[in-house]
Design an enzyme around this catalytic site. Structure first.
Site, mmCIF file in Angstrom:
data_model
loop_
_atom_site.group_PDB
_atom_site.id
_atom_site.type_symbol
_atom_site.label_atom_id
_atom_site.label_comp_id
_atom_site.label_asym_id
_atom_site.label_seq_id
_atom_site.Cartn_x
_atom_site.Cartn_y
_atom_site.Cartn_z
ATOM 1 N N TYR A 57 0.895 -1.230 -0.023
ATOM 2 C CA TYR A 57 -0.170 0.039 0.172
ATOM 3 C C TYR A 57 0.895 1.051 0.166
ATOM 4 O O TYR A 57 1.488 1.545 0.989
ATOM 5 C CB TYR A 57 -1.062 0.069 1.072
ATOM 6 C CG TYR A 57 -2.042 -1.139 1.302
ATOM 7 C CD1 TYR A 57 -2.134 -1.934 0.012
ATOM 8 C CD2 TYR A 57 -2.577 -1.386 2.611
ATOM 9 C CE1 TYR A 57 -3.000 -2.962 0.176
ATOM 10 C CE2 TYR A 57 -3.287 -2.477 2.723
ATOM 11 C CZ TYR A 57 -3.754 -3.153 1.532
ATOM 12 O OH TYR A 57 -4.609 -4.235 1.655
ATOM 13 N N HIS A 123 -0.055 -11.766 1.077
ATOM 14 C CA HIS A 123 -1.101 -11.019 0.353
ATOM 15 C C HIS A 123 -1.607 -11.750 -0.582
ATOM 16 O O HIS A 123 -3.166 -11.750 -0.857
ATOM 17 C CB HIS A 123 -0.321 -9.835 -0.070
ATOM 18 C CG HIS A 123 -1.369 -8.723 -0.045
ATOM 19 N ND1 HIS A 123 -0.935 -7.383 -0.171
ATOM 20 C CD2 HIS A 123 -2.654 -8.613 -0.334
ATOM 21 C CE1 HIS A 123 -1.809 -6.543 -0.128
ATOM 22 N NE2 HIS A 123 -2.993 -7.227 -0.082
ATOM 23 N N SER A 202 -12.917 -5.161 2.306
ATOM 24 C CA SER A 202 -13.799 -4.389 1.384
ATOM 25 C C SER A 202 -15.325 -4.902 2.022
ATOM 26 O O SER A 202 -16.185 -5.241 1.304
ATOM 27 C CB SER A 202 -13.643 -4.739 -0.231
ATOM 28 O OG SER A 202 -12.668 -4.337 -0.658
ATOM 29 N N PRO A 203 -15.453 -4.575 3.316
ATOM 30 C CA PRO A 203 -16.569 -5.117 3.864
ATOM 31 C C PRO A 203 -17.979 -4.212 3.470
ATOM 32 O O PRO A 203 -19.067 -4.369 3.563
ATOM 33 C CB PRO A 203 -16.470 -5.040 5.498
ATOM 34 C CG PRO A 203 -15.400 -3.976 5.536
ATOM 35 C CD PRO A 203 -14.710 -4.161 4.189
ATOM 36 N N LEU A 204 -17.801 -3.142 3.025
ATOM 37 C CA LEU A 204 -18.835 -2.070 2.520
ATOM 38 C C LEU A 204 -18.623 -2.124 0.847
ATOM 39 O O LEU A 204 -19.432 -1.203 0.326
ATOM 40 C CB LEU A 204 -18.289 -0.542 2.901
ATOM 41 C CG LEU A 204 -18.578 -0.402 4.424
ATOM 42 C CD1 LEU A 204 -17.732 0.918 4.716
ATOM 43 C CD2 LEU A 204 -19.546 -0.346 4.877
ATOM 44 N N GLY A 205 -18.218 -3.096 0.521
ATOM 45 C CA GLY A 205 -18.362 -3.539 -1.126
ATOM 46 C C GLY A 205 -17.581 -2.243 -1.919
ATOM 47 O O GLY A 205 -17.901 -1.578 -2.822
ATOM 48 N N GLY A 207 -17.161 0.583 -0.904
ATOM 49 C CA GLY A 207 -18.084 1.837 -0.700
ATOM 50 C C GLY A 207 -19.507 1.846 -1.305
ATOM 51 O O GLY A 207 -20.497 2.463 -0.833
ATOM 52 N N PHE A 208 -19.686 0.584 -2.268
ATOM 53 C CA PHE A 208 -20.888 0.554 -2.879
ATOM 54 C C PHE A 208 -22.191 0.500 -2.022
ATOM 55 O O PHE A 208 -23.265 0.892 -2.133
ATOM 56 C CB PHE A 208 -20.897 -0.425 -3.980
ATOM 57 C CG PHE A 208 -22.237 -0.330 -5.025
ATOM 58 C CD1 PHE A 208 -22.392 0.526 -5.798
ATOM 59 C CD2 PHE A 208 -23.045 -1.516 -4.594
ATOM 60 C CE1 PHE A 208 -23.353 0.411 -6.604
ATOM 61 C CE2 PHE A 208 -24.299 -1.465 -5.405
ATOM 62 C CZ PHE A 208 -24.398 -0.398 -6.574
HETATM 63 N N1 LIG Z 1 -6.217 -8.418 1.418
HETATM 64 C C1 LIG Z 1 -6.458 -7.872 0.172
HETATM 65 O O1 LIG Z 1 -6.245 -8.152 -0.833
HETATM 66 C C2 LIG Z 1 -7.150 -6.464 0.536
HETATM 67 C C3 LIG Z 1 -7.898 -6.016 -0.689
HETATM 68 C C4 LIG Z 1 -8.541 -4.657 -0.456
HETATM 69 C C5 LIG Z 1 -8.795 -4.208 0.670
HETATM 70 N N2 LIG Z 1 -7.956 -4.652 1.789
HETATM 71 C C6 LIG Z 1 -8.102 -4.241 3.151
HETATM 72 O O2 LIG Z 1 -9.434 -3.842 3.526
HETATM 73 C C7 LIG Z 1 -9.659 -2.676 3.970
HETATM 74 C C8 LIG Z 1 -11.245 -2.179 3.531
HETATM 75 O O3 LIG Z 1 -11.396 -2.361 2.253
HETATM 76 P P1 LIG Z 1 -11.757 -1.544 1.205
HETATM 77 O O4 LIG Z 1 -10.971 -0.056 1.511
HETATM 78 O O5 LIG Z 1 -11.354 -1.990 -0.238
HETATM 79 O O6 LIG Z 1 -12.939 -1.281 1.124
HETATM 80 P P2 LIG Z 1 -14.444 -0.935 2.154
HETATM 81 O O7 LIG Z 1 -14.019 -0.732 3.333
HETATM 82 O O8 LIG Z 1 -15.559 -1.748 1.818
HETATM 83 O O9 LIG Z 1 -14.642 0.587 1.314
HETATM 84 C C9 LIG Z 1 -14.020 1.729 1.502
HETATM 85 C C10 LIG Z 1 -14.665 3.024 0.670
HETATM 86 O O10 LIG Z 1 -16.005 3.109 1.179
HETATM 87 C C11 LIG Z 1 -16.134 4.474 1.706
HETATM 88 N N3 LIG Z 1 -16.786 4.482 2.852
HETATM 89 C C12 LIG Z 1 -16.174 4.090 4.150
HETATM 90 N N4 LIG Z 1 -17.287 4.173 5.069
HETATM 91 C C13 LIG Z 1 -18.334 4.816 4.578
HETATM 92 C C14 LIG Z 1 -19.620 5.323 4.859
HETATM 93 N N5 LIG Z 1 -19.792 5.175 6.326
HETATM 94 N N6 LIG Z 1 -20.504 5.902 4.130
HETATM 95 C C15 LIG Z 1 -19.846 6.069 2.531
HETATM 96 N N7 LIG Z 1 -18.657 5.893 2.131
HETATM 97 C C16 LIG Z 1 -18.147 5.114 2.980
HETATM 98 C C17 LIG Z 1 -14.556 4.828 1.703
HETATM 99 O O11 LIG Z 1 -14.413 6.292 1.144
HETATM 100 P P3 LIG Z 1 -14.061 7.624 2.104
HETATM 101 O O12 LIG Z 1 -12.566 7.329 2.388
HETATM 102 O O13 LIG Z 1 -14.095 8.710 1.256
HETATM 103 O O14 LIG Z 1 -14.881 7.442 3.298
HETATM 104 C C18 LIG Z 1 -13.914 4.061 0.595
HETATM 105 O O15 LIG Z 1 -14.081 4.573 -0.770
HETATM 106 C C19 LIG Z 1 -8.744 -1.859 3.140
HETATM 107 O O16 LIG Z 1 -8.310 -0.574 3.796
HETATM 108 C C20 LIG Z 1 -7.394 -2.606 3.180
HETATM 109 O O17 LIG Z 1 -6.776 -2.542 4.795
HETATM 110 C C21 LIG Z 1 -7.369 -5.869 1.792
#
Ligand SMILES: NC(=O)c1ccc[n+]([C@@H]2O[C@H](COP(=O)([O-])OP(=O)(O)OC[C@H]3O[C@@H](n4cnc5c(N)ncnc54)[C@H](OP(=O)(O)O)[C@@H]3O)[C@@H](O)[C@H]2O)c1
Length: 327
Positions: A57, A123, A202-205, A207-208
């Site tokens: 990252y 990873h 990506s528990p919030l999809g 952001g979707f």
């Molecule tokens: N192991 C792997 O291969 C892998 C892959 C992907 C991710 N990850 C890890 O998982 C973590 C989370 O996954 P992710 O960041 O991909 O996806 P996520 O947590 O599902 O979603 C993040 C997105 O949602 C937005 N968001 C968050 N909370 C919100 C809310 N309450 N209302 C509206 N929008 C919201 C964020 O934008 P804003 O910043 O503008 O709020 C960001 O664009 C990452 O930070 C990383 O550490 C690991």
């Protein structure tokens, strides 16, 4: 904030962690360093004890920011990081050779300003290195006191079993949410059988599921979602039905769609700890509020029934990244 045990290795974390990736990588320009540090520390103040980063990252900058932010609270928090990309080599290439894993651990320890990595994930599975050798390298690092727990990310079930036989796996980190439920087929039953915790990324999809993204949303030119088929304007339009459903359920419960998405994950198994990512304090607080949302059996059945009737459109990864998962 309640805590949860990730599997049977004794690793205890806040029920909701903080995914730190988006502060440096993946979703457009990095957050300014001081603001990123302030956000991570705000999470600690609100009870978060589980922080997720990775060598790749940035590369490197996210670990550095996380390390600086958490240094004053080091013994109160669990820091998870990841090895396995050939950073500096061909883009997207993997490297889980044991000597490389050990070199990455040393570099990550420095950037994280610590003498031990709490949870060290591979990873992506590297098909050119037997997983037994990877598990053996992490076992050595654990024996040296440089790592506490071993994790895998997006590994297939046979790989999980083989790794676990060499060095017990504390946690698997893979994508899982109402937007991506494939782990329910094979992965979650395997984790349950072996006593391995699950950390949905990506528990919030991405952001979707929050309802803040629709077919008119324009992502930053550097945003990774521009390359994801599930985030094409057409897919976003087709998949709005899921967001509308979450919105209806959230309204009835007087919470937000993001909180329903996270609470649903927390209700799947007591050994699941999602790591939503955000760059904004008000969203961090909203997401942490999900730990207090109670869904009863009827709610869970309704979500399950309704979601399973919604066909989702678009692959979750472009082909070159899809090739790296599930091995
Ligand atoms: N192991 C792997 O291969 C892998 C892959 C992907 C991710 N990850 C890890 O998982 C973590 C989370 O996954 P992710 O960041 O991909 O996806 P996520 O947590 O599902 O979603 C993040 C997105 O949602 C937005 N968001 C968050 N909370 C919100 C809310 N309450 N209302 C509206 N929008 C919201 C964020 O934008 P804003 O910043 O503008 O709020 C960001 O664009 C990452 O930070 C990383 O550490 C690991």
């Amino acid at each position: 904030m309640q805590t949860r045990k990730l599997g049977s290795t004794g690793l205890e974390v806040s029920a909701i962690g903080l995914g730190c990736m988006g502060l440096s990588f993946g979703y457009g320009p990095a957050t300014e360093r001081e603001a990123a540090i302030a956000l991570i520390r705000a999470a600690v103040e609100r009870g978060v004890t589980f922080f997720d980063t990775a060598e790749v990252y940035g590369p490197f900058t996210n670990e550095d920011v996380v390390g600086e932010a958490l240094a004053p609270f080091r013994d109160q928090v669990v820091i998870a990081t990841k090895f396995g990309f050939d950073v500096g080599g061909v883009q997207g290439a993997l490297n889980s050779r044991p000597d490389h894993i050990k070199a990455v651990a040393e570099a990550s320890l420095k950037r994280l300003r610590t003498d031990v990595i709490d949870l060290f994930y591979q990873h992506r599975v590297d098909p050119s290195v037997p997983i037994e050798d990877v598990a053996g390298a992490v076992r050595d690092l654990i024996a040296e006191g440089k790592v506490k727990h071993f994790g895998l990310s997006e590994a297939g079930v046979q790989t999980i079993r083989r790794a676990h036989a060499v060095q017990p796996v504390a946690a698997l980190q893979s994508e899982y949410s109402l937007f991506w439920r494939e782990p329910e087929v094979e992965v979650i039953p395997t984790l349950e059988e072996l006593g391995i915790g699950f950390v949905p990324f990506s528990p919030l999809g991405k952001g979707f599921l929050t309802g803040k993204i629709d077919s008119d949303t324009n992502f930053d030119s550097k945003d990774f979602r521009n390359s994801v088929p599930r985030f094409s304007a057409e897919s976003r339009k087709a998949n709005q039905a899921l967001v509308e459903l979450l919105g209806t359920i959230a309204k009835a419960k007087q919470v937000t769609p993001a909180q329903i998405a996270l609470a649903w994950l927390l209700h799947q198994k007591p050994w699941i700890a999602p790591i939503p990512g955000t760059t904004k304090l008000h969203r961090l607080e909203e997401n942490l509020g999900a730990a207090n949302v109670v869904l009863n059996a009827a709610d869970l059945r309704e979500i399950d029934d309704s979601v399973s009737k919604i066909p989702l459109q678009g692959e979750r990864y472009p082909a070159h990244l899809q090739a790296l998962v599930g091995r």
